[in-house]
Scaffold this motif. Sequence first.
Motif, PDB file in Angstrom:
ATOM      1  N   PHE A  73       0.832  -1.206   0.000  1.00 26.65           N
ATOM      2  CA  PHE A  73       0.000   0.000   0.000  1.00 26.65           C
ATOM      3  C   PHE A  73       0.864   1.253   0.000  1.00 26.65           C
ATOM      4  CE2 PHE A  73      -3.456  -2.819   1.017  1.00 26.65           C
ATOM      5  CZ  PHE A  73      -4.557  -2.187   0.469  1.00 26.65           C
ATOM      6  N   GLY A  74       2.019   1.175   0.673  1.00 30.74           N
ATOM      7  CA  GLY A  74       2.945   2.294   0.600  1.00 30.74           C
ATOM      8  C   GLY A  74       3.433   2.505  -0.822  1.00 30.74           C
ATOM      9  N   ALA A  75       3.721   1.386  -1.510  1.00 28.60           N
ATOM     10  CA  ALA A  75       4.147   1.479  -2.906  1.00 28.60           C
ATOM     11  C   ALA A  75       3.035   2.047  -3.771  1.00 28.60           C
ATOM     12  CB  ALA A  75       4.557   0.104  -3.417  1.00 28.60           C
ATOM     13  N   GLY A  76       1.787   1.603  -3.505  1.00 29.43           N
ATOM     14  CA  GLY A  76       0.654   2.153  -4.247  1.00 29.43           C
ATOM     15  C   GLY A  76       0.523   3.645  -4.043  1.00 29.43           C
ATOM     16  N   GLY A  77       0.715   4.076  -2.794  1.00 24.45           N
ATOM     17  CA  GLY A  77       0.674   5.509  -2.516  1.00 24.45           C
ATOM     18  C   GLY A  77       1.811   6.257  -3.182  1.00 24.45           C
ATOM     19  N   ALA A  78       3.000   5.623  -3.207  1.00 20.99           N
ATOM     20  CA  ALA A  78       4.148   6.252  -3.858  1.00 20.99           C
ATOM     21  C   ALA A  78       3.916   6.394  -5.353  1.00 20.99           C
ATOM     22  CB  ALA A  78       5.409   5.426  -3.601  1.00 20.99           C
ATOM     23  N   ILE A  79       3.348   5.369  -5.968  1.00 23.30           N
ATOM     24  CA  ILE A  79       3.065   5.418  -7.410  1.00 23.30           C
ATOM     25  C   ILE A  79       2.080   6.539  -7.714  1.00 23.30           C
ATOM     26  CG2 ILE A  79       2.028   4.170  -9.345  1.00 23.30           C
ATOM     27  CD1 ILE A  79       3.024   1.575  -7.892  1.00 23.30           C
ATOM     28  N   LEU A  80       0.989   6.587  -6.935  1.00 25.90           N
ATOM     29  CA  LEU A  80      -0.024   7.621  -7.163  1.00 25.90           C
ATOM     30  C   LEU A  80       0.559   9.007  -6.942  1.00 25.90           C
ATOM     31  CD1 LEU A  80      -2.957   8.356  -7.749  1.00 25.90           C
ATOM     32  CD2 LEU A  80      -3.458   8.061  -5.308  1.00 25.90           C
ATOM     33  N   THR A  81       1.339   9.176  -5.862  1.00 22.68           N
ATOM     34  CA  THR A  81       1.957  10.476  -5.580  1.00 22.68           C
ATOM     35  C   THR A  81       2.918  10.880  -6.681  1.00 22.68           C
ATOM     36  OG1 THR A  81       1.786  10.058  -3.189  1.00 22.68           O
ATOM     37  CG2 THR A  81       3.301  11.788  -3.898  1.00 22.68           C
ATOM     38  N   ALA A  82       3.750   9.930  -7.142  1.00 26.61           N
ATOM     39  CA  ALA A  82       4.712  10.225  -8.204  1.00 26.61           C
ATOM     40  C   ALA A  82       4.009  10.612  -9.498  1.00 26.61           C
ATOM     41  CB  ALA A  82       5.620   9.016  -8.437  1.00 26.61           C
ATOM     42  N   GLN A  83       2.936   9.902  -9.838  1.00 27.02           N
ATOM     43  CA  GLN A  83       2.198  10.215 -11.062  1.00 27.02           C
ATOM     44  C   GLN A  83       1.527  11.584 -10.967  1.00 27.02           C
ATOM     45  OE1 GLN A  83      -0.484   6.981 -11.954  1.00 27.02           O
ATOM     46  NE2 GLN A  83       1.164   5.554 -12.460  1.00 27.02           N
ATOM     47  N   LYS A  95      -3.587  15.387  -0.639  1.00 28.21           N
ATOM     48  CA  LYS A  95      -4.791  14.749  -0.117  1.00 28.21           C
ATOM     49  C   LYS A  95      -4.689  13.228  -0.149  1.00 28.21           C
ATOM     50  CE  LYS A  95      -7.821  18.606  -1.383  1.00 28.21           C
ATOM     51  NZ  LYS A  95      -8.950  19.055  -2.235  1.00 28.21           N
ATOM     52  N   SER A  96      -4.152  12.696  -1.237  1.00 29.13           N
ATOM     53  CA  SER A  96      -4.037  11.240  -1.344  1.00 29.13           C
ATOM     54  C   SER A  96      -3.047  10.692  -0.320  1.00 29.13           C
ATOM     55  CB  SER A  96      -3.601  10.841  -2.761  1.00 29.13           C
ATOM     56  OG  SER A  96      -2.269  11.239  -3.023  1.00 29.13           O
ATOM     57  N   ALA A  97      -1.999  11.462   0.004  1.00 28.79           N
ATOM     58  CA  ALA A  97      -1.002  11.020   0.977  1.00 28.79           C
ATOM     59  C   ALA A  97      -1.632  10.842   2.357  1.00 28.79           C
ATOM     60  CB  ALA A  97       0.145  12.032   1.050  1.00 28.79           C
ATOM     61  N   LYS A  98      -2.477  11.780   2.760  1.00 22.59           N
ATOM     62  CA  LYS A  98      -3.116  11.668   4.079  1.00 22.59           C
ATOM     63  C   LYS A  98      -4.104  10.510   4.111  1.00 22.59           C
ATOM     64  CE  LYS A  98      -5.025  14.360   7.855  1.00 22.59           C
ATOM     65  NZ  LYS A  98      -5.339  15.704   8.366  1.00 22.59           N
ATOM     66  N   ALA A 164       8.650   9.495  -3.160  1.00 25.60           N
ATOM     67  CA  ALA A 164       7.955   9.908  -4.376  1.00 25.60           C
ATOM     68  C   ALA A 164       8.304  11.332  -4.766  1.00 25.60           C
ATOM     69  CB  ALA A 164       6.447   9.771  -4.189  1.00 25.60           C
ATOM     70  N   GLN A 165       8.710  12.144  -3.768  1.00 26.60           N
ATOM     71  CA  GLN A 165       9.121  13.519  -4.067  1.00 26.60           C
ATOM     72  C   GLN A 165      10.637  13.682  -3.931  1.00 26.60           C
ATOM     73  OE1 GLN A 165       7.473  16.254  -1.029  1.00 26.60           O
ATOM     74  NE2 GLN A 165       6.772  14.426   0.049  1.00 26.60           N
ATOM     75  N   ARG A 166      11.347  12.551  -4.078  1.00 22.53           N
ATOM     76  CA  ARG A 166      12.811  12.530  -4.138  1.00 22.53           C
ATOM     77  C   ARG A 166      13.483  12.898  -2.822  1.00 22.53           C
ATOM     78  NH1 ARG A 166      14.067  14.940 -10.212  1.00 22.53           N
ATOM     79  NH2 ARG A 166      12.064  14.413 -11.142  1.00 22.53           N
ATOM     80  N   LYS A 167      12.847  12.571  -1.714  1.00 24.98           N
ATOM     81  CA  LYS A 167      13.406  12.871  -0.397  1.00 24.98           C
ATOM     82  C   LYS A 167      13.982  11.607   0.249  1.00 24.98           C
ATOM     83  CE  LYS A 167      11.962  17.262  -0.080  1.00 24.98           C
ATOM     84  NZ  LYS A 167      12.813  18.411   0.232  1.00 24.98           N
TER      85      LYS A 167
END
Length: 494
Positions: A73-83, A95-98, A164-167
Amino acid sequence: MEKVKKKYTLFTGKALAYLIIPICIESALSMSLGMIDGLMASNGVSGEGNSILSAITAVDQVSSLLIQLFVAFGAGGAILTAQLLGAGKVEEANKSAKQLIVIMLLTSLVLMGLCMALNRQIIELLFNEATEKTKDYACKYFLIMAASYPFLAIFNCCAAVLRAQRKSMNTMLSGIISFFLNIGFNAIFLFAARLEVVGVALGTLLARIFPALFTLFLVTRKSNIVHIKIFEKFRFHGGYLKSILKLGVPGGIESSLFQLGKILVIAFITIGIYNDPVTGINYNTAANSAAYNINTMSSIVGNGINTATLTVIGQAVGTGEVDQVKYYIKRMLLINYIGNAACVGLVWGLSEPLLSFYNISPEARTIARKCFTLCLSIQFATYPLSFGLPAVLKATSDVKYVMFAAVISMILMRVGLCYILTCGWVGAKLGAFGLWIGMVSDWGVRSMLFGGRVLSGRWKKASGRLDTPVAVTAQGTAEIISEESENEEVHTDV
């Protein structure tokens, strides 16, 4: 007229290095913790090395089954955030991150309660053939480890959002501090307080609390492109939840079933036919545990690159340019091959000294050497394809294919072939070595399935984003570009 070549700068070589290297270091520290726990515990209690090492490895396998849910689910969130970042939709990414963090925290609390309540039943069900001493150690270890699940869930979600934001430098820092905290607490509880396996579990629990709180603090900072507000009024948002579940559920099913398969095959070698007729000891379980931990080290760099792939390919998908996605797929696969070969070669060279650290019998040591030699010799060619390409496909939102292909391969090879090679009814009785033959066969089938999918190009339609060209800034945000500039070349080779 000379051929025009397009140069992509979404991720420069320097940007890739800053993203990948910290993730690999964090991955190395994280994946080494289980091995260090086993080493310290097996050497910290005289005469109980085999039992404690088997107990810790058994519980780690069960915990990994649940942890894979958090990672998926973390990976799913990372994919969505990156896209979303690649498409320039920063507010939607916030919003999706929270939504991701809240839903995974609630899920982890439920899983923690179930594991604590059904502690003994789970161990008895999965490891019934183990000795009573091993099961007692496992129950104590499992009870405390279950308390760490909410902190693991928070860390995996927050770390995914940061990557996802390169941090990735921030998550690496938390991993370094957690690593040394774990060793320090283990030493205090195991060698000073003499708490045996309970001390190892307490050390790991306390070491997992810090990175969870630290990364949660980081994702609340307004200086980040994507950040959350903890005390802001929260309500579930159907659209974001649907997107997260669409990406996370198939990955969670795939990862959990994959881990369940690994647990099942361990049961194949704990049966009585492998008990030594003189000592009554089953050397295969301890051998498999040692070989598993050594092999885990050989996957450290590849695992880190796979995690970075989610960010790189995810942001490339967000730009809407198919050619750019293809470019970074090739680049990440090449990096994966180079990194994997270097890591496997290093671990292979150090395998004998690493094996000597384990306080296990000579018989178990011989079996373990045979197992990891087979594995490392195959891993050179298959790991980037069998695990790197699934990361690529997930980042393009082609998660359903990854789920079905991985589960089919696991059932046929990792479980099916392993059963044939280890159980006595067919006469093979290869023990732990048969288990590892099934595992490397699974890698081969996965390589063919995922390689064929990438070459087919069917992944292009999965995200629904590869039809709107966008231009990406150096900070990772983007803006829709006009139709007139769509064909404009960034660079021309003369």
